[in-house]
Design an enzyme around this catalytic site. Structure first.
Site, PDB file in Angstrom:
ATOM      1  N   TYR A  56       0.855  -1.201   0.000  1.00  0.00           N
ATOM      2  CA  TYR A  56       0.000   0.000   0.000  1.00  0.00           C
ATOM      3  C   TYR A  56       0.876   1.231   0.000  1.00  0.00           C
ATOM      4  CZ  TYR A  56      -4.997  -0.327  -0.069  1.00  0.00           C
ATOM      5  OH  TYR A  56      -6.279  -0.438  -0.502  1.00  0.00           O
ATOM      6  N   GLU A  58      -0.489   4.750  -0.653  1.00  0.00           N
ATOM      7  CA  GLU A  58      -1.284   5.965  -0.917  1.00  0.00           C
ATOM      8  C   GLU A  58      -0.435   7.206  -0.683  1.00  0.00           C
ATOM      9  OE1 GLU A  58      -4.939   5.902   1.266  1.00  0.00           O
ATOM     10  OE2 GLU A  58      -5.799   4.360  -0.021  1.00  0.00           O
ATOM     11  N   ASP A 207      -4.557  14.057 -25.618  1.00  0.00           N
ATOM     12  CA  ASP A 207      -4.676  12.653 -25.213  1.00  0.00           C
ATOM     13  C   ASP A 207      -3.875  11.816 -26.214  1.00  0.00           C
ATOM     14  OD1 ASP A 207      -5.362  10.030 -24.815  1.00  0.00           O
ATOM     15  OD2 ASP A 207      -7.501  10.406 -24.514  1.00  0.00           O
ATOM     16  N   ARG A 242      -0.511  -2.478 -18.738  1.00  0.00           N
ATOM     17  CA  ARG A 242      -1.768  -1.736 -18.829  1.00  0.00           C
ATOM     18  C   ARG A 242      -1.741  -0.592 -17.814  1.00  0.00           C
ATOM     19  NH1 ARG A 242      -4.673  -4.266 -22.070  1.00  0.00           N
ATOM     20  NH2 ARG A 242      -6.237  -2.673 -21.890  1.00  0.00           N
TER      21      ARG A 242
END
Ligand code: DSN
Length: 428
Positions: A56, A58, A207, A242
């Protein structure tokens, strides 16, 4: 943890192992022509399958909400530095889980709900997250859409209609102008968009999900430094895992970082970020320049082969990695859906796609989108593209004839056996 739980995937879960082995076999024995897919390197896959999946993290390097992040910090810093160097950017955020979340994070970071955003319409070649009414983007912001110029006999039509972009920008005074497409075969020059954005006081977002690898490889103009913010995916022409990423000028760094976390996402996928770092390093190698050039040459060769089979190509051909085929002149009754299904049965994987002003729905469509990033990675060249064009013609001329489909499938299998993307693959 018991000994069985520490065994190979096959020992621990043969059911899942078999599905993965079957998928590997599918990728090795059929043609992968989906323009947004690629074959990552074993190094990218190794990083994706690493112990960082357990962590984790964050927050951002040096500012995490959990302990034990010394190595997560190291890998995320490395990914950020590499991608900044690759594209010449001032600031990078490598946490977006996908291109869709990268785009949404930009809107969240620099616009307010209800603001006007000018972007390309989905059925003209834009993306769902460029304001489609079924996307949260279209539900949250007021999108105004531009499209392409009408088709012309000589193939010079179906280009982004910059006059329309300017007219709409002057009339609507958008907060953001978005350039970028998901089904468009021509080079997108960021400069005219910048000029229009400056004229109306809009921010300019590019984009680059599709051409990111072509930009990194020097085949397409780099929007970084021209646009205020550039988003892209890491898994298409860039050949990484991905995921998504955002590049911007320092001016927007704080707003973009806050929009990604805590605005939109929770814990970043540090194993995927490690794989992004690997892919960015691969894209800096001279061999990637050669790869990007071959992707474009192969797409042109496939386009020529399809045109000689009698297909009409949207925008008259291609300057990037993809080809959009309008099936209507070839066979007025053949839908994109039926064509995709028949090609699938013949071992040729691609996706149906709307063509500009398509009379059919996005689920049925009148077109196909084909791309060369994956099979170029597998080392196919212009000779193989000519063969693939003629196989596609054979299938679609006789798409209900199972004998034809089986014969083509066998030819595809033989072709793929000499262009195996993973010759050393072992599934444990
Ligand atoms: N799915 C991507 C593509 O195929 O272009 C866009 O989201």
């Amino acid at each position: 943890m018991s000994i069985e739980d520490q065994g190979s995937l096959f020992d621990s879960d043969p059911e899942v192992a078999k599905i993965l082995a079957d998928e590997l076999n599918r990728q090795r024995t059929t043609l992968q022509l989906i323009a947004s897919e690629n074959f990552t390197s074993p190094a990218v896959m190794a990083a994706t399958a690493s112990v960082l999946t357990n962590k984790y993290a964050e927050g951002y390097p040096g500012r995490r909400y959990y302990g034990g992040n010394v190595f997560a910090d190291a890998v995320e810093d490395l990914a950020r530095e590499r991608v900044k160097q690759l594209f010449g950017a001032e600031h990078a955020n490598v946490q977006p889980h996908a291109g869709a979340s990268a785009n949404l994070a930009v809107f969240l970071g620099v616009a307010q709900a209800g603001d006007t955003i000018l972007a390309m319409r989905l059925d003209q070649g834009g993306h769902l997250t460029h304001g489609s009414p079924v996307s949260i983007t279209g539900k949250t912001y007021r999108f105004v859409s531009y499209g392409v110029t009408p088709a012309k006999e000589d193939g010079s039509g179906e280009r982004i209609d910059l006059d329309l972009v300017r007219d709409l920008a002057l009339r609507e005074r958008p907060r953001i102008i978005v350039a970028g497409t998901t089904a468009y075969t021509r080079i997108i020059d960021p400069v005219p968009f910048r000029e229009i954005a400056d004229e109306v006081g809009a921010l300019f977002m590019f984009d680059a999900a599709h051409p990111a690898g072509l930009i990194a490889g020097g085949e397409h103009p780099n929007p970084v430094g021209v646009a205020d913010i550039v988003t892209f995916t890491t898994h298409k022409t860039l050949r990484g895992p991905r995921g998504g990423a955002i590049l911007c000028n320092q001016e927007f760094a704080k707003a973009i970082d806050a929009a990604v976390f805590p605005g939109l996402q929770g814990g970043p996928l540090e194993h995927v970020i490690a794989a992004k770092a690997v892919a960015f390093a691969e894209a800096m190698r001279p061999s990637f320049k050669d790869y990007a050039s071959r992707v474009v040459t192969n797409a042109a060769a496939l386009a020529d082969a399809l045109a000689s089979e009698g297909f009409r190509l949207v925008a008259g051909g291609t300057e990037n990695h993809q080809i959009i085929v309008d099936l209507r002149t070839f066979d007025a009754d053949l839908t994109g859906k039926a064509a995709q299904d028949a090609l699938d049965r013949a071992g040729i994987t691609c996706n149906r796609n709307q063509i500009p002003d398509d009379p059919r729905s996005p689920f049925v469509t009148s077109g196909l989108r084909l791309g060369t990033p994956a099979e170029t990675t597998a080392n196919m060249g212009v000779v193989e593209m000519a063969t693939i064009g003629s196989l596609i013609g054979r299938v679609l001329r006789d798409h209900e004839n199972e004998r034809v489909l089986s014969a083509v499938r066998e030819e595809v299998r033989v072709l793929c056996s000499t262009f195996d993307p993973y010759p050393d693959a072992i599934v444990s």
